[in-house]
Scaffold this active site. Structure first.
Site, PDB file in Angstrom:
ATOM      1  CD  GLU A  53      -2.163   2.256   1.135  1.00 26.51           C
ATOM      2  OE1 GLU A  53      -2.993   2.967   0.539  1.00 26.51           O
ATOM      3  OE2 GLU A  53      -1.265   2.757   1.846  1.00 26.51           O
ATOM      4  CG  HIS A 114      -3.936   2.549   5.470  1.00 23.03           C
ATOM      5  ND1 HIS A 114      -5.222   2.908   5.788  1.00 23.03           N
ATOM      6  CD2 HIS A 114      -3.835   2.748   4.146  1.00 23.03           C
ATOM      7  CE1 HIS A 114      -5.857   3.292   4.698  1.00 23.03           C
ATOM      8  NE2 HIS A 114      -5.033   3.214   3.691  1.00 23.03           N
ATOM      9  CG  ASN A 224      -5.695   8.188   0.141  1.00 22.64           C
ATOM     10  OD1 ASN A 224      -4.590   7.838   0.529  1.00 22.64           O
ATOM     11  ND2 ASN A 224      -6.550   7.339  -0.415  1.00 22.64           N
ATOM     12  CG  ASN A 270      -0.459   6.190  -0.356  1.00 21.03           C
ATOM     13  OD1 ASN A 270      -1.384   6.639   0.306  1.00 21.03           O
ATOM     14  ND2 ASN A 270      -0.036   4.960  -0.243  1.00 21.03           N
TER      15      ASN A 270
END
Ligand SMILES: *[C@@H]1O[C@H](CO)[C@@H](O)[C@H](O)[C@H]1NC(C)=O
Ligand SMILES: *[C@@H]1O[C@H](CO)[C@@H](O)[C@H](O)[C@H]1NC(C)=O
Ligand SMILES: *[C@@H]1O[C@H](CO)[C@@H](O)[C@H](O)[C@H]1NC(C)=O
Length: 356
Positions: A53, A114, A224, A270
């Site tokens: 991730e 995460h 985010n 990201n």
């Protein structure tokens, strides 16, 4: 109530729902398909099958990769497997990424990593790794010290705070201080879907330090990715469902003030800043439906976008790599190191390619 009035009310409700669905399909890019863009010499990272991730690359070429996220509504190919942090030495790319060990006392059975961020203490080069964790789908921030000699993450602290209710990502400002994005206002599965449906812009950014915690930015559909400019004066925030890259100025008192908003096409995830050029790299989801409603016959694609000259009047936005899911699904992060691009995903593999 008269029949006419009832019909009128039903009509208004239907119109409202229809309008919401149109808005939602727009925010999630329900129907967007993308043309593949390839790069040379792409190779999958060995041993990474259950997500990558977030990726953090240290200046010396050591990369941390978070893997095995369990998150409501998102696919996970190995739900019984605890999350992991991989370490990969980019100077020795033929080696496999290795799964780091944790110091005793840290509960790995519920580990669901995460967003991650590193902080290097300039005095003694100590590397701190800050990890957003979702044990039992809640949010904690775990602070580790990286012990390179023994390849161990020494657990120092678990941070929980009522303002850190649903954290997606963080950017470290010190060993124990950071900015964090809350991607939803609600943590509850049903409520967050209603939040998405009604398009509530209630997601926010929080400043955390041991002595002070406060909200520093708000009004996002889904805050985010978060990253800091190379000169440390600006903070960049990805609003996934708003499809925007937000530039905020960082003040000495840690407040953030809005500078500009750049609209993108992708559902950006990201953000990573290239330490050499200041370019902002993001990976995103071309089509939100495919990532939120996993279907093996209609795979979620991957899309890597580079933004150059963000502070100028004409930032340059380039789609650098696009794949329809045949190589990697659901890209969430893109980082660069010495002419190579590294792409991580929410629940799938990771790939690296040459940048032409
Ligand atoms: C995808 O989202 C962008 C940004 O909101 C929008 O401009 C574009 O029209 C959308 N594309 C489709 C096919 O829905
Ligand atoms: C922080 O500093 C900025 C810029 O100097 C100022 O506008 C703002 O009011 C300050 N905020 C707080 C909470 O002190
Ligand atoms: C995805 O792309 C690959 C290679 O470019 C192609 O062979 C395949 O047919 C594509 N799949 C879909 C579902 O479009």
């Amino acid at each position: 109530m008269g029949t006419l009035l009832k019909l009128t009310l039903i009509g208004i409700c239907l119109a409202f729902v229809a309008e919401r669905i149109v808005q939602l399909s727009h925010r999630l890019n329900f129907s967007r398909e993308v043309e593949p863009i390839d790069l040379p010499n792409c190779q999958l990272l060995k041993g990474i099958e259950y997500g990558s991730e977030d990726i953090e690359i240290l200046p010396n070429g050591l990369a941390f990769i978070s893997s095995g996220l369990k998150y409501p509504g998102l696919m996970n190919f190995a739900p019984e497997k605890p999350g992991e942090i991989f370490l990969w030495d980019l100077n020795e790319k033929n080696l496999r990424p290795s799964s780091l060990r944790f110091s005793s006392g840290f509960d790995i059975s519920t580990f669901s990593p995460h967003g991650i961020s590193t902080y290097i203490d300039e005095k003694d080069d100590t590397v701190y790794l800050l990890v957003v964790n979702h044990p039992h789908y809640k949010t904690t921030i775990e602070i580790f010290q990286f012990e390179e000699e023994e390849n161990v993450l020494k657990h120092l602290k678990t941070i929980k705070h009522e303002l850190l209710w649903n954290v997606n990502n963080i950017v470290a400002l010190g060993p124990e201080s950071f900015y964090a994005t809350n991607d939803y206002y609600f943590s509850d599965f049903t409520m967050r879907h209603l939040e998405l449906f009604f398009g509530l812009g209630w997601s926010d950014v929080v400043y955390y330090s041991p002595s002070e915690v406060r909200q520093v930015a708000s009004g996002f559909y889904s805050a985010n990715g978060i990253a800091m400019s190379t000169d440390k004066t600006f903070i960049y925030i990805a609003d996934s469902f708003g499809h925007t890259l937000n530039v905020l100025e960082k003040h000495a008192n840690w407040s953030l003030s809005p500078v500009k908003v750049l609209q993108l096409d992708t559902i950006l995830d990201n953000l990573v800043v290239d330490p050499n050029t200041g370019d902002i790299w993001t990976a995103g989801h071309p089509n939100g439906k495919k990532v939120l409603l996993y279907n093996p016959d209609d795979l979620s694609g991957s899309e890597v976008v580079r933004v150059q000259n963000i502070h100028s009047d004409n930032p340059i936005v380039t789609q650098v790599y696009v794949n329809n899911g045949s190589v990697i699904q659901a890209s969430s992060v893109a980082a660069v190191y010495e002419g190579k691009l590294f792409v991580g995903t929410v629940f799938h593999k990771a790939v690296y390619c040459d940048l032409e």
